[in-house]
Design a protein around this motif. Structure first.
Motif, PDB file in Angstrom:
ATOM      1  N   THR A   8       0.779  -1.255   0.000  1.00 38.70           N
ATOM      2  CA  THR A   8       0.000   0.000   0.000  1.00 38.70           C
ATOM      3  C   THR A   8       0.808   1.301   0.000  1.00 38.70           C
ATOM      4  O   THR A   8       0.284   2.332   0.388  1.00 38.70           O
ATOM      5  N   VAL A   9       2.065   1.253  -0.401  1.00 38.93           N
ATOM      6  CA  VAL A   9       2.773   2.530  -0.580  1.00 38.93           C
ATOM      7  C   VAL A   9       2.200   3.173  -1.848  1.00 38.93           C
ATOM      8  O   VAL A   9       2.127   2.518  -2.880  1.00 38.93           O
ATOM      9  N   PRO A  10       1.768   4.458  -1.794  1.00 36.61           N
ATOM     10  CA  PRO A  10       1.117   5.034  -2.976  1.00 36.61           C
ATOM     11  C   PRO A  10       2.010   5.011  -4.218  1.00 36.61           C
ATOM     12  O   PRO A  10       3.221   5.199  -4.116  1.00 36.61           O
ATOM     13  N   HIS A  11       1.388   4.815  -5.393  1.00 39.70           N
ATOM     14  CA  HIS A  11       2.167   4.732  -6.633  1.00 39.70           C
ATOM     15  C   HIS A  11       2.632   6.090  -7.137  1.00 39.70           C
ATOM     16  O   HIS A  11       3.530   6.168  -7.967  1.00 39.70           O
ATOM     17  N   GLY A  12       1.961   7.159  -6.706  1.00 38.02           N
ATOM     18  CA  GLY A  12       2.452   8.506  -7.002  1.00 38.02           C
ATOM     19  C   GLY A  12       2.543   8.864  -8.469  1.00 38.02           C
ATOM     20  O   GLY A  12       3.446   9.586  -8.866  1.00 38.02           O
ATOM     21  N   GLY A  13       1.643   8.353  -9.297  1.00 39.09           N
ATOM     22  CA  GLY A  13       1.715   8.635 -10.728  1.00 39.09           C
ATOM     23  C   GLY A  13       2.805   7.850 -11.420  1.00 39.09           C
ATOM     24  O   GLY A  13       3.156   8.137 -12.559  1.00 39.09           O
ATOM     25  N   GLY A  14       3.330   6.848 -10.723  1.00 37.69           N
ATOM     26  CA  GLY A  14       4.378   6.014 -11.322  1.00 37.69           C
ATOM     27  C   GLY A  14       5.624   5.899 -10.458  1.00 37.69           C
ATOM     28  O   GLY A  14       6.634   5.354 -10.892  1.00 37.69           O
ATOM     29  N   GLY A  15       5.563   6.390  -9.256  1.00 34.21           N
ATOM     30  CA  GLY A  15       6.702   6.222  -8.353  1.00 34.21           C
ATOM     31  C   GLY A  15       6.793   7.411  -7.406  1.00 34.21           C
ATOM     32  O   GLY A  15       6.047   8.364  -7.573  1.00 34.21           O
ATOM     33  N   PRO A  16       7.653   7.387  -6.425  1.00 34.21           N
ATOM     34  CA  PRO A  16       8.633   6.357  -6.113  1.00 34.21           C
ATOM     35  C   PRO A  16       8.018   5.078  -5.562  1.00 34.21           C
ATOM     36  O   PRO A  16       6.964   5.105  -4.945  1.00 34.21           O
ATOM     37  N   GLY A  17       8.728   3.990  -5.808  1.00 32.73           N
ATOM     38  CA  GLY A  17       8.340   2.708  -5.262  1.00 32.73           C
ATOM     39  C   GLY A  17       9.396   2.234  -4.284  1.00 32.73           C
ATOM     40  O   GLY A  17      10.186   3.026  -3.761  1.00 32.73           O
ATOM     41  N   SER A  18       9.362   0.929  -4.026  1.00 29.50           N
ATOM     42  CA  SER A  18      10.388   0.319  -3.194  1.00 29.50           C
ATOM     43  C   SER A  18      10.381  -1.172  -3.502  1.00 29.50           C
ATOM     44  O   SER A  18       9.306  -1.760  -3.578  1.00 29.50           O
ATOM     45  N   GLY A  19      11.555  -1.738  -3.696  1.00 32.44           N
ATOM     46  CA  GLY A  19      11.626  -3.130  -4.138  1.00 32.44           C
ATOM     47  C   GLY A  19      12.594  -4.010  -3.369  1.00 32.44           C
ATOM     48  O   GLY A  19      13.560  -4.513  -3.939  1.00 32.44           O
ATOM     49  N   PRO A  20      12.344  -4.219  -2.059  1.00 30.60           N
ATOM     50  CA  PRO A  20      13.239  -5.087  -1.288  1.00 30.60           C
ATOM     51  C   PRO A  20      13.435  -6.460  -1.937  1.00 30.60           C
ATOM     52  O   PRO A  20      12.538  -6.940  -2.643  1.00 30.60           O
ATOM     53  N   VAL A  21      14.600  -7.053  -1.691  1.00 31.67           N
ATOM     54  CA  VAL A  21      14.922  -8.354  -2.261  1.00 31.67           C
ATOM     55  C   VAL A  21      15.308  -9.314  -1.144  1.00 31.67           C
ATOM     56  O   VAL A  21      16.231  -9.035  -0.377  1.00 31.67           O
ATOM     57  N   GLY A  22      14.579 -10.432  -1.070  1.00 25.64           N
ATOM     58  CA  GLY A  22      14.898 -11.469  -0.111  1.00 25.64           C
ATOM     59  C   GLY A  22      15.606 -12.622  -0.801  1.00 25.64           C
ATOM     60  O   GLY A  22      15.307 -12.910  -1.965  1.00 25.64           O
ATOM     61  N   VAL A  23      16.542 -13.240  -0.101  1.00 28.50           N
ATOM     62  CA  VAL A  23      17.267 -14.377  -0.691  1.00 28.50           C
ATOM     63  C   VAL A  23      17.392 -15.505   0.320  1.00 28.50           C
ATOM     64  O   VAL A  23      17.306 -15.295   1.528  1.00 28.50           O
ATOM     65  N   LYS A  24      17.652 -16.706  -0.204  1.00 26.71           N
ATOM     66  CA  LYS A  24      17.998 -17.836   0.658  1.00 26.71           C
ATOM     67  C   LYS A  24      19.446 -17.664   1.123  1.00 26.71           C
ATOM     68  O   LYS A  24      20.232 -16.930   0.495  1.00 26.71           O
ATOM     69  N   ALA A  25      19.774 -18.405   2.173  1.00 27.37           N
ATOM     70  CA  ALA A  25      21.061 -18.196   2.859  1.00 27.37           C
ATOM     71  C   ALA A  25      22.270 -18.253   1.922  1.00 27.37           C
ATOM     72  O   ALA A  25      23.218 -17.477   2.070  1.00 27.37           O
ATOM     73  N   HIS A  26      22.217 -19.156   0.908  1.00 24.97           N
ATOM     74  CA  HIS A  26      23.415 -19.299   0.063  1.00 24.97           C
ATOM     75  C   HIS A  26      23.705 -18.055  -0.761  1.00 24.97           C
ATOM     76  O   HIS A  26      24.805 -17.890  -1.275  1.00 24.97           O
ATOM     77  N   LEU A  27      22.704 -17.154  -0.883  1.00 27.79           N
ATOM     78  CA  LEU A  27      22.901 -15.933  -1.674  1.00 27.79           C
ATOM     79  C   LEU A  27      23.143 -14.703  -0.800  1.00 27.79           C
ATOM     80  O   LEU A  27      23.461 -13.625  -1.317  1.00 27.79           O
ATOM     81  N   ALA A  28      22.981 -14.872   0.508  1.00 31.93           N
ATOM     82  CA  ALA A  28      23.069 -13.719   1.416  1.00 31.93           C
ATOM     83  C   ALA A  28      24.391 -12.941   1.298  1.00 31.93           C
ATOM     84  O   ALA A  28      24.383 -11.712   1.361  1.00 31.93           O
ATOM     85  N   PRO A  29      25.526 -13.625   1.118  1.00 33.32           N
ATOM     86  CA  PRO A  29      26.784 -12.852   1.080  1.00 33.32           C
ATOM     87  C   PRO A  29      26.866 -11.845  -0.056  1.00 33.32           C
ATOM     88  O   PRO A  29      27.691 -10.944  -0.027  1.00 33.32           O
ATOM     89  N   TYR A  30      26.018 -12.012  -1.082  1.00 39.09           N
ATOM     90  CA  TYR A  30      26.153 -11.175  -2.281  1.00 39.09           C
ATOM     91  C   TYR A  30      25.233  -9.957  -2.271  1.00 39.09           C
ATOM     92  O   TYR A  30      25.275  -9.130  -3.172  1.00 39.09           O
TER      93      TYR A  30
END
Lengths: 473, 438
Positions: free
Chosen positions: A269-291
């Motif tokens: 529910t973060v407002p789209h604001g006519g096309g942004g700003p947005g936010s795009g967190p990225v989750g990974v499994k443990a083997h990818l965490a170091p990167y």
């Protein structure tokens, strides 16, 4: 009458805000060689003119606050007003202030990270990416760094993307230096498993999927897909654009995905604001965490801190720590709903879509892949109708149209996503309008809309002779 | 708590209509192994309690509304008129203007924004915003590499280190090579540029605050057939020579200085301006003027064949969501101030920054580092680790001394002043710094 541009309201010498009492002379401070010769031609307006100009513009714009906005794959749900007040509480923080004086902000990031990990079934997370597509790029760079670290960077050069995927998926893989290959969908609208098997191998770096997919269907064979990917050493990427449908009910991590991006501006529910700003967190499994990119918020004995000491990190994808004020809004949303509320939201987004699908079928629309849809579905008008004309007709009837001509695998596609915050009567009124359109004379549809601020615009002219600024003559 | 309008009776009626018995039933076709996972989240809270919890978190911060911290973000006045207008629901809750007939508000505002950025930078076109200054730089450099067909980039050390880090990540992805030109005496030296280089990047005012004459470097780039990319604070362009006037082919920067809240680093917006000749290489959105069916002026997204949702793997960038609302705030700020107001804010900051510089140099052990003249910030060499100085100042309620990465030298910190600071604020900082360094 055309609505005036702010430049046309400008009068030489008219003043709006005055923020400085004593104005120093430029020549006393800066050598002439560094100074601009002529002032920029910015508008010169008083404050009331400014207010009327932008208020007038806002009235020539629809948003979720004014209009039902069933834009498939974009999740235009209601944006709670509480969140705007929440964000204001954190507006005056500087990214380089002593972290000991920003413990509340860091705690919020850390907690939000924990919530998002729990909701996605992932082991580590970055909140830095500024948008979903930016998260995609981050995720693919993480996958790339992982393969390189294992000595397979040179061989794994291909990313597989279903033909129903969002355009950002192939564009992202390409930005990350990969070749892209499309995987066809089967007759049921899900990924063609046999076709996928033929493509998998030691030359493939990743598969990018969204589940539910852009036809609104859940990939029921997902566990088999992830098993096949794992066996081939291929990383499975989850495009979180459609997470709204399953939030709390199922997690990409449990489906076997290695990387997930989230669109806080869609699902949370973060407002789209006519096309942004947005936010795009990225989750990974443990083997990818170091990167993951730096810095990551970490918790130590003396409180929260920003961890930059991560030698295998891909580096940075944005300045500072991401779109922090978007994170505040997402945090507020999760704390307001909790797990029961999130599950109810997801279930009602599905219920609304299925209900609307039934109503539209009754009105004469076809649903080419009519499986159990999740939060969105793709409909087709009866023969002889163009999706574009129906969209323009809907504008005349006071609704924002669905996404048209996407996904590409459906001709004259109307991709409808009502979201959970719309009421039963809104869905019924929309279906009525959709039905009414099919009764309209052909000429009426082809010339709609009639009473909007402007009517159909000449797109070809804009493409052929783009006029991109006011002073561009 | 949730935001759904459905009554229990409606839910039952709708379930019947779609042939389901319960809400759980809607998920019955998902694999049983993954359905209903245990998820540990805090209990839902009523609205007032969420706000109370947020206020508790906010109370653990020491806000920095009049910070002297620099480094790409500074405290500026955020005009309430801008906040109020940008908060209108039509702007706040709209999406990408794919349906121009009902999106003229966002489209026209963006066209006006594009005009203002082109004016500020002295270039011909600007896209409809990027995520931030750092990603705008990365996209600007990728544009230059597409245009020149080359894969080597030279970047001045005067470019913000975080921007360079983002640039590095983007360039590594496509296999391009990045070389850093070290600063000499706080400014970028002008060196002959080899023919393999596709883009040369400088920043003015640079990361250390110094004004640089980038014309010789731009010339060197052009002699080698490379494009020159300038990073510039848009507020500085109220008084400083625009990038287009010193030979930049592409100008990028961050819009926070145009009246946006610092927000702990985001969201802000990035701008990207260039010449008309490169318009088909631009990433992201562009708005063009056109006419409607009745000949009336209107605005529409244009040249969309550059974009991911049309061209997919062959797009110029994957950017989808941009920073429309914050860019709109920047445009509103520029319109509210006008050329004169912008010039005044820029100059006032320059005067105060120089005054602060001279005051802080009176503190024993403090040495100058950034050469004069500078814009709104400058670096000083401190007799102690800048992190410790920053912390000690914060304990006195003052936010100052942004630690500068070691690549520039030992014990360096950035100090900034803007239109918000008064003489007594500057004197208070000098006094506090004296105490901290005593």
């Amino acid at each position: 009458m055309s609505y005036p541009l702010i430049f046309e309201r400008s009068r030489p010498g008219r003043r709006g805000l005055k923020l400085v009492k004593e104005v120093p002379r430029a020549e006393d401070l800066i050598p002439k060689a560094f100074l601009r010769e002529a002032p920029p031609r910015l508008p010169e307006v008083d404050e009331l003119t400014l207010v009327r100009h932008y208020t007038g513009l806002s009235r020539r714009q629809v948003g979720v606050d004014t209009t039902f906005y069933p834009l498939g794959s974009c999740t235009m749900k209601y944006n709670p007003k509480l969140h705007e007040e929440a964000a204001r509480l954190f507006a005056d923080l500087h990214p380089y202030q002593d972290p000991k004086t920003a413990q509340g902000a860091l705690a919020l990031m850390w907690e939000l990270g924990e919530y998002l990990k729990a909701l996605t079934g992932m082991d580590a997370i970055t909140l830095q990416p500024a948008a979903g597509a930016h998260g995609e790029l981050t995720g693919i760079l993480v996958i790339r760094a992982y393969h390189e670290d294992r000595g397979e960077g040179k061989t794994r050069r291909l990313v597989l993307v279903p033909d129903s995927a969002h355009g950002s998926n192939p564009a992202t893989a390409s930005m990350a230096g990969y070749q892209v290959k499309e995987v066809p969908s089967g007759p049921d609208g899900e990924v063609d498993l046999e076709a996928l098997k033929r493509e998998l191998g030691p030359h493939v770096a990743a598969i990018m999927l969204t589940n539910p997919n852009t036809l609104g269907l859940f990939e029921r064979r997902i566990l088999e897909i992830s098993r096949l990917a794992k066996e081939a050493g291929v990383q499975l990427y989850y495009d979180g654009a459609n997470l709204n449908a399953i939030l709390g009910w199922a997690r990409p991590g449990d489906m076997g995905f290695d990387v997930v991006h989230l669109n806080l501006h869609k699902t949370f529910t973060v407002p789209h604001g006519g096309g942004g700003p947005g936010s795009g967190p990225v989750g990974v499994k443990a083997h990818l965490a170091p990167y993951l990119p730096v810095p990551l918020v970490a918790r130590g004995e003396e409180g929260f801190y920003l961890d930059v000491d991560r030698p295998k990190s891909i580096g940075r994808v944005k300045s500072f720590y991401g779109n922090f004020l978007a994170l505040v809004r997402a945090w507020a949303y999760i704390r307001t709903l909790g797990l029961p509320g999130l599950k109810k939201a997801a279930a009602l987004s599905v219920l609304n879509a299925r209900y609307l699908k039934e109503l539209l079928k009754e009105k004469g629309y076809r649903v080419p892949y009519d499986g159990p849809c999740m939060h969105e579905f793709v409909a087709q008008p009866p023969a002889g109708f163009r999706a574009l004309d129906l969209a323009k007709g809907l504008l005349e009837l006071g609704f924002h149209p669905p996404t048209v001509y996407f996904p590409l695998i459906v001709k004259e596609a109307l991709m409808v996503e009502p979201t959970e915050t719309e009421s039963k009567e809104t869905l019924e009124a929309f279906a009525e309008a959709m039905g009414e359109l099919l009764q309209k004379p052909k000429e009426w549809l082809e010339n709609a809309p009639y009473t909007t601020p402007v009517r159909r615009l000449d797109e070809l002219r804009a493409n052929k002779y783009p006029k991109l600024t006011f002073f561009d003559r | 708590m949730d935001y759904t309008p459905h009554t229990e009776a409606e839910i039952q009626e709708m379930l019947r209509r779609v042939g389901a018995e319960s809400l759980e039933d809607l998920f019955r076709h998902l694999p049983a192994e993954i359905l209903n996972p245990p998820i540990d989240l805090p209990e839902p809270l009523p609205e007032w309690a969420v706000l109370e919890a947020l206020r508790r978190l906010a109370a653990q911060n020491l806000p920095a509304p009049k910070a002297f911290l620099g480094g790409g973000v500074r405290s500026h006045h955020v005009p309430p008129v801008v906040q109020a207008l940008a908060s209108r629901g039509e702007f706040l809750t709209a999406y990408t203007p794919y349906q121009p007939e009902v999106s003229q508000g966002v489209l026209q505002a963006t066209f006006e924004y594009q005009t203002m950025i082109a004016e500020l930078t002295g270039l011909e076109v600007a896209n409809a915003s990027m995520y931030d200054g750092a990603t705008a730089l990365a996209e600007g450099v990728l544009l230059a590499l597409r245009e020149t067909g080359r894969m080597v980039v030279w970047v001045s050390q005067g470019v913000h280190p975080e921007y360079r880090a983002v640039l590095k990540a983007y360039l590594e992805a496509v296999g391009a090579e990045l070389r850093v030109l070290p600063l000499e005496g706080g400014r970028t030296p002008s060196l002959p540029v080899p023919e393999a280089v596709g883009a040369v990047v400088g920043q003015n005012p640079n990361y250390l605050g110094a004004l640089e004459d980038l014309a010789p470097l731009a010339e060197a780039a052009h002699r080698a057939g490379a494009l020159f990319v300038a990073v510039a604070d848009p507020l500085s362009l109220g008084v400083l020579k625009p990038p287009g006037a010193y030979g930049a082919d592409i100008a990028v920067g961050d819009g926070q200085s145009l009246g946006l809240p610092m927000g702990y680093g985001g969201p802000h917006f990035g701008y990207l301006a260039t010449k008309k000749a490169f318009v088909r290489q631009l990433p992201g959105r562009l708005v063009s003027e056109t006419v409607d069916a009745e000949g009336k002026r209107g605005f529409i997204l244009t040249l969309q064949a550059r974009e991911q949702y049309i061209r997919r793997a062959k797009a110029k960038s994957n950017i989808t969501t941009n920073a429309q609302l914050t860019a709109l705030m920047g445009a509103m700020y520029l319109a509210a101030l006008g050329p004169e107001g912008l010039r005044e804010v820029a100059l006032r900051g320059v005067a105060l920054a120089h005054r602060l510089h001279d005051l802080l140099l009176e503190v024993p052990g403090v040495e100058p580092f950034t050469p004069k003249p500078f814009f709104h910030e400058f670096a000083l060499r401190l007799p102690k680790a800048p992190e410790a100085v920053r912390a000690a100042l914060a304990a006195r309620g003052l936010h100052a001394a942004t630690p500068v990465p070691r690549e520039y030298g030992e014990n360096l910190a950035l100090f900034a002043a803007t239109e918000l600071h008064q003489e007594e604020d500057l004197l208070a900082l000098r006094k506090a710094l004296e105490e901290v360094l005593a």
